[in-house]
Structures are given as structure tokens and as C-alpha cells.
Design an enzyme around this catalytic site. Sequence first.
Site, PDB file in Angstrom:
ATOM      1  CG  HIS A 109      -1.685  -1.049   1.642  1.00 58.51           C
ATOM      2  ND1 HIS A 109      -1.189  -2.170   2.225  1.00 58.51           N
ATOM      3  CD2 HIS A 109      -3.033  -1.218   1.549  1.00 58.51           C
ATOM      4  CE1 HIS A 109      -2.191  -3.008   2.469  1.00 58.51           C
ATOM      5  NE2 HIS A 109      -3.314  -2.463   2.070  1.00 58.51           N
ATOM      6  CG  ASP A 112       1.944  -0.975   3.280  1.00 55.84           C
ATOM      7  OD1 ASP A 112       1.266  -0.594   4.238  1.00 55.84           O
ATOM      8  OD2 ASP A 112       1.553  -1.796   2.424  1.00 55.84           O
TER       9      ASP A 112
END
Length: 445
Positions: A109, A112
Site C-alpha cells: 500500500h 507501507d
Amino acid sequence: MSIHVTTGDKIYFPFVEKVEFEGFDSDNPLAYKYYDENRLVGGKSMKDHFRFAVAYWHTFCGNGGDPFGTPTKNFPWAVKADAEALAKERMDAAFEFISKLGVPFYCFHDVDVIDEGTTLLESEQRMRKMVDYAKQKQAASGIQLLWGTTNLFSHPRYMNGAATNPDFQVLAHAGARVKDMIDTTIELGGSNYVFWGGREGYLSLLNTNMKREIEHLGRFLQMARDYGRKMGFTGDFLIEPKPCEPTKHQYDYDAATVISFLRQFGLEKDFKLNLETNHATLASHTFAHELQTATDAGMFGSIDANRGDEQNGWDTDQFPSNLFEITEAMLVILENGGFKKGGVNFDAKTRRNSTDLEDIFYAHIGGMDTFARALLIAQAILEKSPYKKLRQERYASYDSGKGRDFEEGKLTLTDLRQIALDGGQIKQISGRQELFENIINQYIR
Ligand code: XUL
Ligand code: CO
């Protein structure tokens, strides 16, 4: 063994050079017993069968914190105060880990790899820096991006949803983040782009206009698809169904719900499904059922591999270890031609009390060996056992005569009555479920 803190030489996992295939007789916990990437199964290497991916969020961002306690995993790449320095260290660790594990793909993501900035513009600038860094890392290691995705659920702005938020300004913000992450996925050569509908659902129907929210979601995904295609993205868009958690009722409940949603909004040509084991079980389906449903609709894309817990009803995201379950899944996947652009992403986390760096190796090795073993079993069942023939025989009455006429649409309801009268007494035909189950057990060897 305890955590190895390394700062100077930037080696995060000094205890292993490379996880190698050593076979069934090896006692080395840092070796594969079944996953041999070059081994051909049905003419295709294990590496190509699975297209394994490491999930950035669990393995490099997960810290073991839960609603009852603070983080337990004090990993050495998570100590720098500055967002960019931390992000780069974490990416160094990630690529060292994935290279040593010998996995060809990763997934992430936006948040992240680097925290959001204080403004949207700052977030975009941060991501551009990390895209440059990831490009270098990918080129040096050969590791590729299986899919990118946008986190539209963690930040408080998304507490009422993202694309289904009653406030249009939140939807617009989500659109900006999705645009940025589609750009990122294209730049990094990602094979797929995933939408998991984080908080797209409702907590109470009393305050929710469900029809309007679902229409907003459909419109939002059409915009994402159109933007991606305009920018040259040739990969698959994927939706990941889940029935509940974090909302009481998620709109992307299960494979069947998502398939009809995609058809309603004309998205079925560009979108496929990313199916997750524990999401299937939360929806009271087997994983194999979800795989078959997507396959039959021509919308099977990729999987998030993990498992739930028999005794509780939440998304425990444990590493896959249930051989029977994964064999049933591999039977469906193999019979239908395997993965194309998709692969097997380990959306799984080590337990809160698995605190050594070795544990993330053990977890992935175990998951990969489970899949490799299941592949060998499923391939043998399909090649050597009567499994397919037995199933086919159950439908023999439709292969010729009136049964075939029915399948071809040549009969009326009145014809059925006449056939029923002519056919006389119905003979019992056993479903032989136990025999089918025995075949799987027989081939687990
Ligand atoms: C949540 C989940 C996500 C998606 C990506 O249950 O599975 O991690 O896979 O957003
Ligand atoms: Co997932």
C-alpha cells in the site's frame, strides 16, 4: 535467537545467505523442503506456478501491537525518526529479506513504504522519492511488483469510508491517493492494482443510504479504470472481497457479490478478483468455493494466502499451513489454467509473540512449502486419480439424449413432463463424497 541490530553494515538478516531447497530429509529450518523453484510440475516451474509475493505491510510494518498491548516486534529497520530515512531503511531490509527468501514479487500500500506527509502535496512528493528508490532496488534484485494498492482505511478521514463516504471531499481525497498509487504501480511495472474496500460498507443501516454509496463506489472505480487505461496500465484491476471487519457489513461481501457489482457498473472486462483464504471463511465459504465462483465468471485474478482460526471469527491472517485446504484450492486453480497476471501474495502475519527475525523466514518458508506440496498433490490427483472422471460421471445424463437437448435449450417445461412420465422410477445415484475425500487423503504423501 534474538534480534540482530545492524546499523553500520546494513545487513539485517546475517543468519542466512539464501534460503535453498534442501528436500524432505533436511532438518534445516531455513531451507525449503518442498518448494524447488525450478522443478517442473505439469510443464511449468514452481516459480511460475505460484508467482509468490511478500506483503510489505505485515512483514515490514507489522509490529505485533494489538488492542490489548503495545508493539512486541522491535525490528531494527523501524528505529529512524525521519520518515524518509526510515522508509529507505525499511525498503533495504525488505529487499534483503525478499532476495534471501528467493521470492519473485512483493506488494504494498502507499503508506507501507512511507508515511503520509502533512499535506496531500507532501505525500505525493514523498512517494515520488520512494518510487525512485524502489526502482533501483527492483533493478538490482530482479524482484518485481505483483500489485500496488492504496490504503483508504487507516487515516481518521476515512472513518466513514473512502469512495462510499457521505462527504464528497473525502471521496475526492481518496481519488487523489488512488491516482498517485496507480501512477506508482505503472512506474514500477506492477502486474495488478488492487482495491480492498477497507471501510467501504456500513456500521449502521439507520444512517446509511446504501444505494447511493454503492453507486458512488461504482463511479469511483470507473474513474480509476479510465485513468489507469489512459496512462497505459495494461495489468488487471482487482477487487478483494471481504464480508465484515472493519465495517459490520462490507459492500464487497464475497466473490458472488463482487461479480454482480462489477457487471452492474460495466467493470467486468477490466476487473478480476483477488481472493483471500480468511476472507472466504469469514463469509462462511470455503476458499475453494470462492476460487470456483470467480473462475466460473471468468474473473479469477490473484490470491491473498493465509488462514483463519477454527475457534474464532475474525481475520487472524495466519500463515497457510492447512494442507487439505490448500490442496482443494490448488485443484481449482490448476484445473482452470493457473495464475496469469496474478500470484500468491502472503497477506499473513507472524503471531504477536513470534518476535525473532528468523520467524518471518520460518513463516514464509512454511507457507511456500504448503503451497508447493499442495501443488504436487493436486497435480497427481488430476493426472492419475479417477477424481475428474468421477465428477464428470455424475452429470452423464446431460451428455446425450434429452439431457443434452435440455442443456442446448431445445426443451420446454411440457417436454420435461413427458420425459418424467416416460422415464418412470428415478434411480438413486450416490454423490460418493467420502470417496472424493479419500482420494485427496490418498495423494497426500
Ligand atoms: C485486509 C486485507 C488487506 C488487503 C489489502 O483484510 O486483506 O490487507 O489485502 O488492502
Ligand atoms: Co488481503
